[in-house]
Design a protein around this motif. Structure first.
Motif, PDB file in Angstrom:
ATOM      1  N   ALA A  22      40.765  33.143  44.974  1.00  0.00           N
ATOM      2  CA  ALA A  22      40.050  34.332  45.215  1.00  0.00           C
ATOM      3  C   ALA A  22      40.424  35.056  46.415  1.00  0.00           C
ATOM      4  CB  ALA A  22      38.578  33.956  45.799  1.00  0.00           C
ATOM      5  N   ALA A  25      43.448  36.885  44.836  1.00  0.00           N
ATOM      6  CA  ALA A  25      43.182  37.930  43.730  1.00  0.00           C
ATOM      7  C   ALA A  25      42.328  38.984  44.407  1.00  0.00           C
ATOM      8  CB  ALA A  25      42.556  37.291  42.539  1.00  0.00           C
ATOM      9  N   THR A  31      33.385  35.141  41.019  1.00  0.00           N
ATOM     10  CA  THR A  31      34.334  35.839  39.974  1.00  0.00           C
ATOM     11  C   THR A  31      35.256  34.681  39.382  1.00  0.00           C
ATOM     12  OG1 THR A  31      34.094  37.809  40.992  1.00  0.00           O
ATOM     13  CG2 THR A  31      35.847  37.347  39.535  1.00  0.00           C
ATOM     14  N   VAL A  32      35.957  33.982  40.647  1.00  0.00           N
ATOM     15  CA  VAL A  32      36.915  33.032  40.042  1.00  0.00           C
ATOM     16  C   VAL A  32      36.072  31.977  38.931  1.00  0.00           C
ATOM     17  CG1 VAL A  32      38.670  31.011  40.472  1.00  0.00           C
ATOM     18  CG2 VAL A  32      38.408  33.451  41.992  1.00  0.00           C
ATOM     19  N   THR A  46      39.913  42.516  36.114  1.00  0.00           N
ATOM     20  CA  THR A  46      39.703  41.818  37.173  1.00  0.00           C
ATOM     21  C   THR A  46      39.983  40.265  36.514  1.00  0.00           C
ATOM     22  OG1 THR A  46      37.625  42.953  37.998  1.00  0.00           O
ATOM     23  CG2 THR A  46      38.038  40.750  38.694  1.00  0.00           C
ATOM     24  N   ARG A  47      39.537  39.986  35.341  1.00  0.00           N
ATOM     25  CA  ARG A  47      40.103  38.827  34.679  1.00  0.00           C
ATOM     26  C   ARG A  47      41.787  38.630  34.803  1.00  0.00           C
ATOM     27  NH1 ARG A  47      37.230  35.632  31.324  1.00  0.00           N
ATOM     28  NH2 ARG A  47      35.721  37.113  31.008  1.00  0.00           N
ATOM     29  N   VAL A  50      42.770  37.624  38.329  1.00  0.00           N
ATOM     30  CA  VAL A  50      42.421  36.174  38.582  1.00  0.00           C
ATOM     31  C   VAL A  50      43.252  35.490  38.062  1.00  0.00           C
ATOM     32  CG1 VAL A  50      40.575  34.616  38.440  1.00  0.00           C
ATOM     33  CG2 VAL A  50      40.051  36.761  39.172  1.00  0.00           C
ATOM     34  N   SER A  53      46.548  35.224  39.381  1.00  0.00           N
ATOM     35  CA  SER A  53      46.590  34.382  40.617  1.00  0.00           C
ATOM     36  C   SER A  53      46.603  32.876  40.524  1.00  0.00           C
ATOM     37  CB  SER A  53      45.428  34.873  41.708  1.00  0.00           C
ATOM     38  OG  SER A  53      45.586  36.313  42.273  1.00  0.00           O
TER      39      SER A  53
END
Length: 350
Positions: A22, A25, A31-32, A46-47, A50, A53
């Motif tokens: 988290a 990213a 969200t993770v 965003t996906r 993540v 990362s």
């Protein structure tokens, strides 16, 4: 690296956590978690950040921990007797595809012998591996046995067999398909229809054979003896040589397309015209059936729909968390007659 009195102790790097991902990213741990669990409510950019990362840090979601938190392993077990038949492979493909759409993976265990012991053993192994439910693709008559039972605790859906009222069953309408094939040939004017049947151990083959006999009897025709094959082109060829050597045979219904193909090869070798001398109907509608010579009239069964229905029925049970073993049903997928050039009216004999 730390040392104590000359002893070198190598400290293993800590495994990256969800919080590490988290921070890397620039998103929240929630969200993770959503990305890890395959949820769709995360925007694409965003996906991707993540996931990048996760890769950069070497982070791997802990599926066991997720299962403890959610009560789900997000894995479906599949027990299958054979991978050699066209229908089973198409059904397995549909199961895997539909499961993936629901964010589930599939764990397959083939069963080498059609015995209660082997099926129960496979079921136990799946239970130990951690699955949310089990689909059994098993056309043999083992499941017709009144003594067949599986340990409680996991929802089960059975494909291509008769599990009675104990389990939900999904299957093609075998009897209707055989009736369509036989009635098509009778409707063309053939006075008799011979049948190259599948193995007597097969649930679907027996139902096709019974329906063929019943359709002939309903038309006032005494059925001839069925010739039993093993689904292979070789067995179809062998019986095709037998039937092609008889002057009274004008129509053949084969229990699958492979045996129909073998029968047509035998008829060609004997100099018998298809469909001029003998009409041939298959069952399955292989992707190549339209390329047979002549193109094969056959019964189309929707293996994809069978697989989709199996997953949908199973996930309904999984979603009920405390599903009722008695809430079972039979889902029948319809068949369709596909008319091509391998069938015609019989020639008028002089």
């Amino acid at each position: 690296m730390a040392t104590t009195e000359g002893t070198h102790v190598t400290r293993k790097a800590a495994r990256p956590s969800m919080g590490d991902v988290a921070r890397h990213a620039g998103v929240s741990s929630q969200t993770v978690s959503r990305v890890s669990n395959g949820h769709s409510n995360v925007d694409a950019a965003t996906r991707a950040r993540v996931i990048d990362s996760m890769r950069a840090l070497g982070y791997r979601p802990n599926s066991a921990a997720r299962a403890l938190r959610s009560g789900r392993f997000r894995t479906i077990g599949v027990i299958m007797f054979t991978l050699r038949t066209f229908g089973n492979m198409r059904t397995l493909d549909a199961i895997a595809t539909e499961a993936a759409h629901a964010n589930y993976s599939v764990m397959l265990i083939p069963v080498v012998d059609a015995t209660l012991e082997h099926v129960s053993g496979a079921f136990s192994r799946l239970s130990e591996q951690g699955v949310d439910g089990v689909i059994i693709v098993f056309e043999a008559h083992l499941l017709d046995n009144a003594e067949f039972t599986l340990p409680p605790g996991l929802p089960v859906v059975v494909i291509d067999s008769n599990a009675g009222d104990e389990y939900t069953v999904v299957d093609t309408d075998q009897a209707e398909g055989a009736r369509q094939a036989t009635e098509h040939l009778l409707g063309l004017g053939h006075r008799q229809v011979w049948h190259i049947a599948g193995p007597e151990s097969s649930f679907s083959a027996v139902h096709r054979t019974e329906s063929w006999r019943r359709t002939l009897k309903d038309a006032g025709i005494e059925p001839p003896p069925a010739l039993y094959g093993d689904w292979s082109t070789e067995s179809g060829h062998r019986h095709g040589l037998t039937l092609g050597g008889r002057d009274d045979v004008t129509a053949i219904f084969a229990a699958n397309d492979q045996m129909a193909l073998g029968a047509m090869r035998a008829l060609h070798e004997l100099g018998r015209d298809v469909p001029g001398d003998i009409s041939v109907v298959g069952f399955d509608d292989l992707e190549e059936a339209h390329s047979f010579w002549p193109p094969l009239t056959t019964i189309r069964q929707d293996f994809g729909e069978v697989g989709r229905q199996a997953i949908q029925q199973l996930l309904c049970k999984v979603d009920e968390y405390g599903f009722d073993d008695e809430d079972n049903r039979r889902v029948t997928v319809p068949t369709r007659l596909i008319v091509r050039e391998s069938t015609a009216s019989p020639r008028v004999r002089s």
